[in-house]
Structures are given as structure tokens and as C-alpha cells.
Motif scaffolding. Structure first.
Motif, PDB file in Angstrom:
ATOM      1  N   GLN A  18     109.251 -22.581  62.174  1.00  0.00           N
ATOM      2  CA  GLN A  18     108.787 -23.804  62.405  1.00  0.00           C
ATOM      3  C   GLN A  18     108.763 -24.709  61.230  1.00  0.00           C
ATOM      4  OE1 GLN A  18     106.938 -23.745  64.730  1.00  0.00           O
ATOM      5  NE2 GLN A  18     107.923 -21.559  65.970  1.00  0.00           N
TER       6      GLN A  18
ATOM      7  N   ARG B 242     109.367 -27.613  70.209  1.00  0.00           N
ATOM      8  CA  ARG B 242     109.871 -26.571  71.244  1.00  0.00           C
ATOM      9  C   ARG B 242     108.774 -26.826  72.461  1.00  0.00           C
ATOM     10  NH1 ARG B 242     112.025 -22.994  68.031  1.00  0.00           N
ATOM     11  NH2 ARG B 242     111.640 -23.165  65.799  1.00  0.00           N
ATOM     12  N   LYS B 243     107.944 -28.132  72.133  1.00  0.00           N
ATOM     13  CA  LYS B 243     107.609 -28.681  73.826  1.00  0.00           C
ATOM     14  C   LYS B 243     108.012 -28.739  75.190  1.00  0.00           C
ATOM     15  CE  LYS B 243     102.540 -29.128  70.594  1.00  0.00           C
ATOM     16  NZ  LYS B 243     101.652 -29.867  70.666  1.00  0.00           N
TER      17      LYS B 243
ATOM     18  N   ASP C  15     117.169 -27.246  74.039  1.00  0.00           N
ATOM     19  CA  ASP C  15     117.124 -25.313  73.428  1.00  0.00           C
ATOM     20  C   ASP C  15     116.923 -25.611  72.121  1.00  0.00           C
ATOM     21  OD1 ASP C  15     118.295 -23.256  72.428  1.00  0.00           O
ATOM     22  OD2 ASP C  15     120.608 -23.350  72.997  1.00  0.00           O
ATOM     23  N   LEU C  16     116.201 -24.984  71.040  1.00  0.00           N
ATOM     24  CA  LEU C  16     116.479 -25.500  69.586  1.00  0.00           C
ATOM     25  C   LEU C  16     116.740 -24.065  68.640  1.00  0.00           C
ATOM     26  CD1 LEU C  16     115.366 -27.441  67.631  1.00  0.00           C
ATOM     27  CD2 LEU C  16     112.451 -26.022  67.772  1.00  0.00           C
TER      28      LEU C  16
ATOM     29  N   ASN D 261     116.983 -24.279  65.397  1.00  0.00           N
ATOM     30  CA  ASN D 261     115.635 -23.904  64.383  1.00  0.00           C
ATOM     31  C   ASN D 261     115.062 -22.360  64.486  1.00  0.00           C
ATOM     32  OD1 ASN D 261     116.308 -26.870  64.805  1.00  0.00           O
ATOM     33  ND2 ASN D 261     115.574 -25.707  62.163  1.00  0.00           N
TER      34      ASN D 261
ATOM     35  N   ILE E 224     110.256 -30.817  64.373  1.00  0.00           N
ATOM     36  CA  ILE E 224     110.558 -29.274  65.054  1.00  0.00           C
ATOM     37  C   ILE E 224     109.041 -28.664  66.143  1.00  0.00           C
ATOM     38  CG2 ILE E 224     110.453 -26.200  64.718  1.00  0.00           C
ATOM     39  CD1 ILE E 224     111.975 -27.277  62.304  1.00  0.00           C
ATOM     40  N   LYS E 225     107.808 -28.766  65.921  1.00  0.00           N
ATOM     41  CA  LYS E 225     106.812 -28.900  66.235  1.00  0.00           C
ATOM     42  C   LYS E 225     107.011 -29.265  67.688  1.00  0.00           C
ATOM     43  CE  LYS E 225     101.492 -29.096  66.865  1.00  0.00           C
ATOM     44  NZ  LYS E 225     100.632 -29.137  65.913  1.00  0.00           N
TER      45      LYS E 225
END
Length: 277
Positions: free
Chosen positions: A121, A110-111, A115-116, A118, A106-107
Motif C-alpha cells: 500500500q 486500487r479503486k 491492474d496494479l 504494486n 496507490i490507494k
């Protein structure tokens, strides 16, 4: 490149591929293959799953049966069309390891420019050093299998059409940004992006871009590398910077290019203004 990879193509459905690199397994399939996926032993084990659809991703975990979670998402998430899941062949993944794996993916996601889906975090839970090492080793194998064998980059958007420059800007117009005290103009967003990266790499500012540089092929996170990158379909995804050893990843949408420019602005402590974009 992983060693001793065994690839199995599910005999009843050519769309399902299973990759083994002891003790790791990785399954890649289409959403339409759910009926067959439930017959695969790997789907009954704990693990991490990733739903993919165009430029969208969702990362989840299953402490018992991965397939049970996939069934639920088949009902409550309509946007995905492909899936990837992985775990250990012996099924030995603790809740703490699953939390760590899910959180790390996930981390990284997000970078990227995808398009996430979730909303959190990921879970935080205590994990001992040995379990952490085992989980990270598993994730490294999975990423190598996906990139080197299956030609899949989880953090890469769908391939753009070769005419991206004309899509970004009318050739009779000009694109312009102000980055620090300098102004960059061109006939396309991609062209201006390449100008900017070239200037930074050939100046002292390169020392501030270490987070974006890899000694391998560039990708959507480390966009600058020392090797050309070609997709599984044969599309060149990078542009070599003249008078340098570097290649920059350029296969971004207009918004993706904007995101990368903002990343460089933050690293170099510069103000950026998109005058005509």
C-alpha cells in the motif's frame, strides 16, 4: 485548468514531453526513450514515477534520481511501454512527502479497474501539516496537467473499440443480472449497466451513490457526472441518462462493468447476482 503551463518537447526526441506549472514538472515519455531521458535534468531529481502498459500500472518513488529507478525497472519489469514521472523543479521533496504521494496514488489506483503491479500500500511515515499541504497541492497540479493538458487519466483503462456491446455479448443472447429484488436484462453488458445506473439515479438510492458522483466529467472512480466526457482521440466515453442531468462513464471492459456494479451494490446494501454475464 492550470495556469502558466509551459510545455517543452525534447528537441532530440518528439516522444518526450515536459510540462511545467511552477513548482511542478511532469514528464511523459515512451520506454524506448530511456537513453534520451537520462539527459533531461528532471530525471536526476527525486520524484514519483508511474509505469504504464495496456491496463497495468506500477507506482514508485525515487529519493535521489528518478532515472536510476527507471533503469532498474527496465531490467526487472518487461510489461510497460510508457512512463510518467513528476516532482518539483527545485528538487525539494522529502521522503515523507514521497511516501504520502506514492501512497495516495496507490490507494486511488486500487479503486480503479486497472491492474496494479504494486504489492504493498506504500510506506507510512510521519509528515507535518505544512509538508502534507505542499505535497497534496503538487499532486493536484499533476493530475490537472495530465487530464486537462495531456489528455491522460491515470485511472482509465485503454480505450475500448466502438463495438464493445457486440464484444460483451452475442446479439442473439441476453445478459441478465439480479440487483436486490429487481432483474435487469439486455443484449449487452453495457446496456444492462446503463439500465441499472438509470434506475438508481432516478430513485431515492441516488443519495447512497455520492461517492460515485462528481459535478464535473465522470471518470473511472466517480463514474457519474454532470458533463459529457470525450477522450483525447475524440471518443465519447459517457452515456447521458434519460430524464436526468447525469452522464455515466461507460468505457469499461466486461470485467470493469462487473466491478462497477459490485461497487454500487455495496453502496446501496444490495445483493447482486450475475445470472447471464
Amino acid at each position: 485548468m492550470p495556469n502558466h503551463i509551459f510545455i517543452n518537447r525534447e528537441s532530440s526526441n518528439d516522444n518526450i514531453s515536459i510540462f511545467y506549472d511552477e513548482p511542478t514538472f511532469v514528464v511523459i515519455a515512451n520506454k524506448d526513450d530511456l537513453a534520451t531521458i537520462q539527459l533531461i535534468d528532471e530525471s536526476k531529481k527525486p520524484g514519483i514515477y508511474i509505469l504504464l502498459g495496456d491496463n497495468k500500472r506500477y507506482i514508485g518513488q525515487a529519493s535521489n534520481s528518478i532515472f536510476t529507478r527507471l533503469q532498474q525497472h527496465n531490467i526487472n519489469k518487461s510489461w510497460w511501454n510508457k512512463l510518467i514521472f513528476f516532482g518539483r523543479e527545485d528538487g525539494h521533496l522529502s521522503k515523507a512527502q514521497l511516501d504520502l504521494l506514492e501512497r495516495k496514488i496507490i490507494k486511488k489506483m486500487r479503486k480503479s479497474t486497472v491492474d496494479l503491479d504494486n504489492s504493498t500500500q506504500g510506506n507510512q511515515s510521519y509528515i507535518d501539516k505544512l509538508s502534507r499541504f505542499s505535497a497534496i497541492s503538487l499532486l493536484n497540479k499533476v493530475e490537472r496537467i495530465l487530464v486537462d493538458i495531456a489528455n491522460i487519466d491515470l485511472f482509465e483503462v485503454e480505450e475500448l473499440e466502438s463495438g464493445i456491446d457486440s464484444q460483451n455479448s452475442n446479439l442473439n443472447d441476453s445478459v441478465s443480472i439480479k440487483f436486490g429484488e429487481a432483474t435487469y436484462t439486455g443484449k449487452s453488458c453495457r446496456g444492462v449497466f446503463i439500465q441499472l445506473v438509470s434506475k438508481l439515479l432516478l430513485s431515492a438510492e441516488i443519495e447512497k451513490l455520492t461517492d460515485l458522483i462528481t459535478l464535473d466529467e465522470p471518470n473511472t472512480l466517480q463514474i457519474i457526472g454532470t458533463m459529457k466526457r470525450i477522450s483525447g482521440k475524440g471518443t465519447v466515453l459517457t452515456k447521458q441518462i434519460e430524464s436526468s442531468k447525469y452522464h455515466v462513464y461507460v468505457n469499461f471492459s466486461k470485467q470493469g462493468l462487473c466491478t462497477q456494479i459490485n461497487r454500487m451494490a455495496k453502496l446501496t446494501d444490495k445483493q447482486v447476482h450475475f445470472e447471464r454475464w
